[in-house]
Design a protein around this motif. Structure first.
Motif, mmCIF file in Angstrom:
data_model
loop_
_atom_site.group_PDB
_atom_site.id
_atom_site.type_symbol
_atom_site.label_atom_id
_atom_site.label_comp_id
_atom_site.label_asym_id
_atom_site.label_seq_id
_atom_site.Cartn_x
_atom_site.Cartn_y
_atom_site.Cartn_z
ATOM 1 N N ARG A 165 -3.929 -1.074 -6.017
ATOM 2 C CA ARG A 165 -5.060 -1.143 -5.081
ATOM 3 C C ARG A 165 -6.032 -2.256 -5.480
ATOM 4 O O ARG A 165 -6.609 -2.914 -4.610
ATOM 5 C CB ARG A 165 -5.755 0.210 -5.006
ATOM 6 N N SER A 217 -0.535 0.975 -12.769
ATOM 7 C CA SER A 217 -0.570 2.229 -12.007
ATOM 8 C C SER A 217 -0.908 1.944 -10.549
ATOM 9 O O SER A 217 -1.128 0.792 -10.147
ATOM 10 C CB SER A 217 -1.624 3.164 -12.596
ATOM 11 N N ALA A 218 -0.997 3.025 -9.759
ATOM 12 C CA ALA A 218 -1.412 2.891 -8.359
ATOM 13 C C ALA A 218 -2.792 2.265 -8.263
ATOM 14 O O ALA A 218 -3.072 1.500 -7.329
ATOM 15 C CB ALA A 218 -1.394 4.258 -7.678
ATOM 16 N N HIS A 219 -3.660 2.590 -9.209
ATOM 17 C CA HIS A 219 -5.004 2.001 -9.221
ATOM 18 C C HIS A 219 -4.924 0.484 -9.332
ATOM 19 O O HIS A 219 -5.681 -0.239 -8.650
ATOM 20 C CB HIS A 219 -5.811 2.582 -10.384
ATOM 21 N N GLU A 246 6.803 4.721 -13.512
ATOM 22 C CA GLU A 246 5.620 4.443 -12.696
ATOM 23 C C GLU A 246 5.074 3.045 -12.963
ATOM 24 O O GLU A 246 4.746 2.303 -12.018
ATOM 25 C CB GLU A 246 4.530 5.476 -12.977
ATOM 26 N N ARG A 271 0.829 -1.206 0.000
ATOM 27 C CA ARG A 271 0.000 0.000 0.000
ATOM 28 C C ARG A 271 0.863 1.255 0.000
ATOM 29 O O ARG A 271 0.498 2.271 -0.606
ATOM 30 C CB ARG A 271 -0.947 0.001 1.192
ATOM 31 N N ALA A 324 1.614 2.290 -3.502
ATOM 32 C CA ALA A 324 0.470 2.940 -4.141
ATOM 33 C C ALA A 324 0.293 4.367 -3.630
ATOM 34 O O ALA A 324 -0.002 5.293 -4.409
ATOM 35 C CB ALA A 324 -0.797 2.127 -3.899
ATOM 36 N N THR A 325 0.480 4.558 -2.326
ATOM 37 C CA THR A 325 0.327 5.899 -1.748
ATOM 38 C C THR A 325 1.342 6.872 -2.331
ATOM 39 O O THR A 325 1.024 8.021 -2.657
ATOM 40 C CB THR A 325 0.472 5.827 -0.217
ATOM 41 N N LEU A 329 2.818 6.625 -5.283
ATOM 42 C CA LEU A 329 2.455 6.895 -6.678
ATOM 43 C C LEU A 329 1.258 7.830 -6.763
ATOM 44 O O LEU A 329 1.198 8.694 -7.647
ATOM 45 C CB LEU A 329 2.158 5.581 -7.404
ATOM 46 N N ASP A 330 0.299 7.656 -5.863
ATOM 47 C CA ASP A 330 -0.847 8.580 -5.831
ATOM 48 C C ASP A 330 -0.387 10.015 -5.592
ATOM 49 O O ASP A 330 -0.992 10.965 -6.102
ATOM 50 C CB ASP A 330 -1.833 8.173 -4.733
ATOM 51 N N GLY A 331 0.665 10.170 -4.802
ATOM 52 C CA GLY A 331 1.195 11.493 -4.503
ATOM 53 C C GLY A 331 2.169 12.004 -5.542
ATOM 54 O O GLY A 331 2.842 13.029 -5.328
ATOM 55 N N VAL A 332 2.273 11.296 -6.668
ATOM 56 C CA VAL A 332 3.181 11.660 -7.771
ATOM 57 C C VAL A 332 4.609 11.834 -7.242
ATOM 58 O O VAL A 332 5.324 12.774 -7.617
ATOM 59 C CB VAL A 332 2.695 12.945 -8.500
#
Length: 311
Positions: free
Chosen positions: A287, A282-284, A141, A110, A113-114, A116-119
């Motif tokens: 998840r 991707s981060a998606h 990425e 996780r 993913a966090t 990557l979500d934060g770029v």
């Protein structure tokens, strides 16, 4: 009397993981195995020794760590049984708890993913570098996301399905013997010239110990999200006889292509792709993979509970 050792250990791990304060104070049991293996490797894996001698001493190293892990678990289980009688299972569950890694694996993946979500690609590379052995500094990425998903799938076997399998089959000695083998494989069970002889026994023992659990892990991931066709078609493409099963299962379930060319220590390895979907993960997708992982873990709970009831 019903003795839900495995179910209790699963519940403790899911709720608490291995708490950071406890880790800081006492470390983790596998660190004991790692120190013993490192000491033996430094003392016995000499480059001037013959291939046969190094392989023999690698076998001795594995037997020593199994004696410490399995023998220690037998002694503790016997002591608890004598001291606590019918309540010994509570102590045994507490001792089995750190052998499982449901929560810690979820948290580590996780974190990727966090980031990557934060770029924050550098943070994502650092986070995924904590759970994979490949080079991460040049990953984009998609490469970071695929690496996290691959590690999640493989570690579902090593950190959850296999320890639980051996706990259910052979009790506390079984689960800690497995963890000793798996630790030895991760440290010395490599194909490079330095390790090929000394780590031979660790690698072969790990292959054998994961033979059934890896296929069980793949089946559970397919039950959670599909991917049957890709699992049966591509499981054999992995260099490991076992890791391909959960990896191909999750690739099929997510509609991704995993593995492929990977760099280790600056050297690119032309590994085949697993799956026939997208490569732009991707981060998606991480998840989505975590949701499948949680469902697959939950499928293990009725297995553990059913066996406890049957006993």
């Amino acid at each position: 009397m019903i003795e839900p050792v495995a179910l209790t250990a699963l519940a403790l791990d899911a709720a608490l993981g291995w708490p950071a304060p406890l880790y800081r104070r006492a470390g983790h049991p596998v660190r004991l195995f790692a120190r013993l293996i490192d000491h033996c490797e430094a003392s016995w894996n000499r480059p001037d020794a013959s291939f046969r001698a190094r392989r023999t001493l690698g076998v001795v190293t594995l037997l020593l760590v199994l004696l410490v892990a399995g023998g220690g678990a037998v002694a503790l289980e016997t002591l608890l049984t004598r001291m606590c009688g019918s309540f010994a299972w509570i102590g045994i569950a507490l001792l089995a708890w750190p052998a499982l890694a449901q929560r810690s694996l979820f948290d580590h993946v996780r974190a990727v993913a966090t980031a990557l979500d934060g770029v924050d690609l550098p943070a994502a590379r650092t986070a995924v570098g904590a759970i994979v052995g490949r080079d991460t500094v040049t990953l984009d990425e998609s490469g970071v996301a695929r690496a996290a998903i691959e590690s999640l799938a493989e570690s579902f076997c090593d950190g959850v399905a296999a320890p639980l399998f051996w706990l259910l089959l052979l009790g506390l000695p079984g689960v800690w013997a497995y963890k000793a083998i798996n630790t030895a494989d991760s440290l010395i069970g490599h194909r490079e010239a330095r390790w090929r002889a000394f780590g031979w026994a660790a690698a072969r023992a790990d292959d054998l110990a994961n033979l059934v659990p890896a296929r069980l892990a793949g089946i559970l991931l397919c039950l959670a999200g599909g991917g049957w066709r890709i699992m049966f078609r591509d499981a054999g493409k992995h260099a490991s006889p076992n890791a391909g099963w959960p990896e191909a299962a999750i690739a099929g379930a997510l509609g991704l292509r995993l593995a492929g060319p990977i760099a280790y220590d600056g050297v690119m390895h032309a590994k085949p792709w697993i799956g026939d979907g997208r490569t732009n993960a991707s981060a998606h997708d991480i998840r989505r993979a975590l949701r499948l992982y949680v469902l697959a873990c939950l499928l293990l709970w009725p297995i553990a509970g059913g066996l406890a009831w049957a006993r």
